[in-house]
Design a protein around this motif. Structure first.
Motif, PDB file in Angstrom:
ATOM      1  N   VAL A 174     102.775  50.870  53.956  1.00 42.71           N
ATOM      2  CA  VAL A 174     102.549  50.036  52.805  1.00 42.71           C
ATOM      3  C   VAL A 174     103.223  48.651  53.058  1.00 42.71           C
ATOM      4  N   ALA A 176     104.549  45.440  51.677  1.00 39.82           N
ATOM      5  CA  ALA A 176     105.219  45.251  50.238  1.00 39.82           C
ATOM      6  C   ALA A 176     105.781  43.841  50.073  1.00 39.82           C
ATOM      7  N   SER A 205      97.726  46.748  42.574  1.00 37.39           N
ATOM      8  CA  SER A 205      97.782  47.673  43.887  1.00 37.39           C
ATOM      9  C   SER A 205      96.827  48.614  43.679  1.00 37.39           C
ATOM     10  N   TYR A 209     102.180  50.604  43.830  1.00 38.45           N
ATOM     11  CA  TYR A 209     102.218  50.220  42.456  1.00 38.45           C
ATOM     12  C   TYR A 209     102.677  48.937  42.616  1.00 38.45           C
ATOM     13  N   ALA A 210     102.844  48.199  41.463  1.00 36.73           N
ATOM     14  CA  ALA A 210     103.513  47.158  41.224  1.00 36.73           C
ATOM     15  C   ALA A 210     105.001  47.151  40.309  1.00 36.73           C
ATOM     16  N   THR A 223     104.598  43.902  44.457  1.00 39.19           N
ATOM     17  CA  THR A 223     103.795  45.150  44.671  1.00 39.19           C
ATOM     18  C   THR A 223     103.613  45.540  46.214  1.00 39.19           C
ATOM     19  N   SER A 225     100.569  47.673  48.907  1.00 41.71           N
ATOM     20  CA  SER A 225      99.338  48.294  49.321  1.00 41.71           C
ATOM     21  C   SER A 225      99.345  48.597  50.752  1.00 41.71           C
ATOM     22  N   LEU A 232      98.541  40.362  48.090  1.00 43.59           N
ATOM     23  CA  LEU A 232      99.729  40.786  47.183  1.00 43.59           C
ATOM     24  C   LEU A 232     100.098  39.820  46.532  1.00 43.59           C
TER      25      LEU A 232
END
Ligand SMILES: Cc1cc2nc3c(=O)[nH]c(=O)nc-3n(C[C@H](O)[C@H](O)[C@H](O)COP(=O)(O)OP(=O)(O)OC[C@H]3O[C@@H](n4cnc5c(N)ncnc54)[C@H](O)[C@@H]3O)c2cc1C
Length: 398
Positions: A174, A176, A205, A209-210, A223, A225, A232
């Motif tokens: 992910v 971030a 996202s 999650y954010a 956040t 993804s 982002l």
């Protein structure tokens, strides 16, 4: 020519995993070099569970905030509060926290150096050579030390891993990103300095999650993804606008990958072992990695100590074996949870709806706080299972 120094273990990376491995090995009487790039604060939300504070003796003064509840926000903007019954989540600032961990390693007897790992080699006798560039050294300067064992704790996209352990370059991540802002006063923009807000909304996202995580004087808003190309920064800007936190001064912004799958192998079968993010051990769904890095560092120290004591390199594989025995099941369940519930706003809405359930809340907090799957209440598990199915089939209100 100066003699090349030799260490029982060279630990590359002085984050939670590396600093813990260095501390434990030095306490066992091993000669340890802890090599860290230094100068960069690890981008991180900084939330740690009580079990980490207990097991790794984190002093109270390292906690910049104590969180007593979380608020989950669904795609429809519906909010579900999840208070912690009689406990708290500790928040650390990674700059001072990581430095304190490295100082603890040094106090235990590890040699500490600031420098950038460059590559692994071998000397004529077959021992590993660790080549690094000391901080502040002129360009092109490289220093080598000999290592009976090497622990690669140099984070996600580990260079030690890429050079020594097959498969280390194939971990899903992910990506971030977060912004550290000055915290508003309590109540301003609905901000609560003792509550973490977690947003399950596709525009913030599409598959993770954010968050808004308070840290006392500052707050992390971020956040993540897995989707390449997901914007982002725009998502964080949107979150700040909708919560009114765009009015807070931004102190810094930064991003980093979070690995979401333990590697199949953590060692090279000879003298190199990975720990923490380098081994891919961050919990899916939550992105929690600090406790697992501390634990990975400890297990790496145990395994390396056994390999050094017996001369049997197979002992290195014990680190992964012991980790997966203790946490593999939870990682598997969280992986399913993320893949299933985080995939659309429809499922996210139902996921947040389920979090209203007092059993779900209690079991979630107990599992997070103590890192044990709770077996005490089988009836609650069965109830949750049927509620899950009902939510999925649209039979229960989301
Ligand atoms: C935005 C974000 C938010 C997060 N929030 C949370 C959270 O709230 N709670 C949680 O538990 N986890 C969180 N995580 C995950 C957590 O930060 C990591 O899992 C954890 O830091 C892993 O520790 P580590 O010691 O394995 O690696 P790291 O903390 O990454 O440490 C690696 C160390 O290696 C050093 N290094 C790297 N390359 C070299 C080199 N070539 N030479 C020498 N040294 C080198 C670095 O300087 C660093 O000190 C978050 C991650 C991100 C990106």
């Amino acid at each position: 020519m100066a003699a090349v120094e030799t260490f029982d273990t060279v630990v590359v990376g002085g984050g939670p995993a590396g600093a813990t491995a260095a501390t434990d090995l030095a306490r066992r009487g091993r000669s340890v070099l802890l090599l860290d790039k230094a100068g960069r604060i690890k981008p991180c939300g900084g939330a740690i569970p009580p079990v980490a504070i207990r097991q790794f003796e984190i002093p109270d003064h390292m906690l910049v905030a104590k969180i007593t509840g979380a608020r989950m926000i669904a795609p429809s903007a519906r909010q579900v509060d999840m208070p912690i019954d009689g406990g708290f989540v500790g928040m650390v600032d990674r700059g001072p926290f990581d430095e304190w961990l490295r100082e603890r390693a040094e106090a235990a007897g590890a040699t500490r150096r600031a420098g950038t790992f460059e590559r692994l080699g071998r000397d004529d006798s077959g021992l590993s050579l660790v080549h690094y560039r000391p901080r502040d050294a002129a360009a092109g300067t490289s220093v080598s030390v000999r290592a009976r064992t090497v622990i690669g704790a140099d984070g996600a996209i580990s260079q030690v891993g890429r050079q020594a352990v097959p498969g280390a370059d194939q971990v899903p991540h992910v990506f971030a990103y977060h912004e550290i802002v000055e915290s508003p006063a309590s109540g301003v923009a609905d901000f609560d300095p003792a509550r973490c807000d977690v947003y399950y909304q596709g525009p913030l996202s599409p598959d993770f999650y954010a968050w808004i995580f308070p840290h006392g004087a500052t707050t992390s808003i971020g956040t993540g993804s897995m989707r390449k190309g997901f914007a982002l920064r725009e998502a964080v800007a949107q979150l700040r606008r909708t919560t009114g936190l765009d009015a807070c001064a931004t102190i810094r912004h930064e991003g980093a990958p979070i690995p979401l799958h333990p590697l199949k192998r953590w060692d090279n079968g000879r003298d190199v072992l990975l720990a923490g993010d380098a081994a891919g051990v961050v919990a899916p769904a939550s992105g929690e990695g600090i406790f697992y890095a501390l634990t990975g560092g400890r297990l790496a120290a145990e395994a390396v100590d056994e390999a050094l004591a017996t001369g049997d390199a197979r002992a290195l594989a014990l680190a992964r074996k012991r980790f997966m025995k203790a946490h593999g099941r939870v990682f598997f369940i969280l992986g399913l949870l993320q893949r299933f519930w985080y995939r659309s706003d429809w499922t996210r809405e139902r996921f947040v709806g389920m979090c209203r359930d007092p059993d779900v809340q209690r079991l979630t907090w107990q599992a997070y706080m103590n890192k044990e799957l709770v077996r005490a209440k089988p009836a609650a598990h069965v109830r949750i299972f049927f509620k899950d199915i009902a939510s999925l089939c649209g039979l229960a209100h989301p």
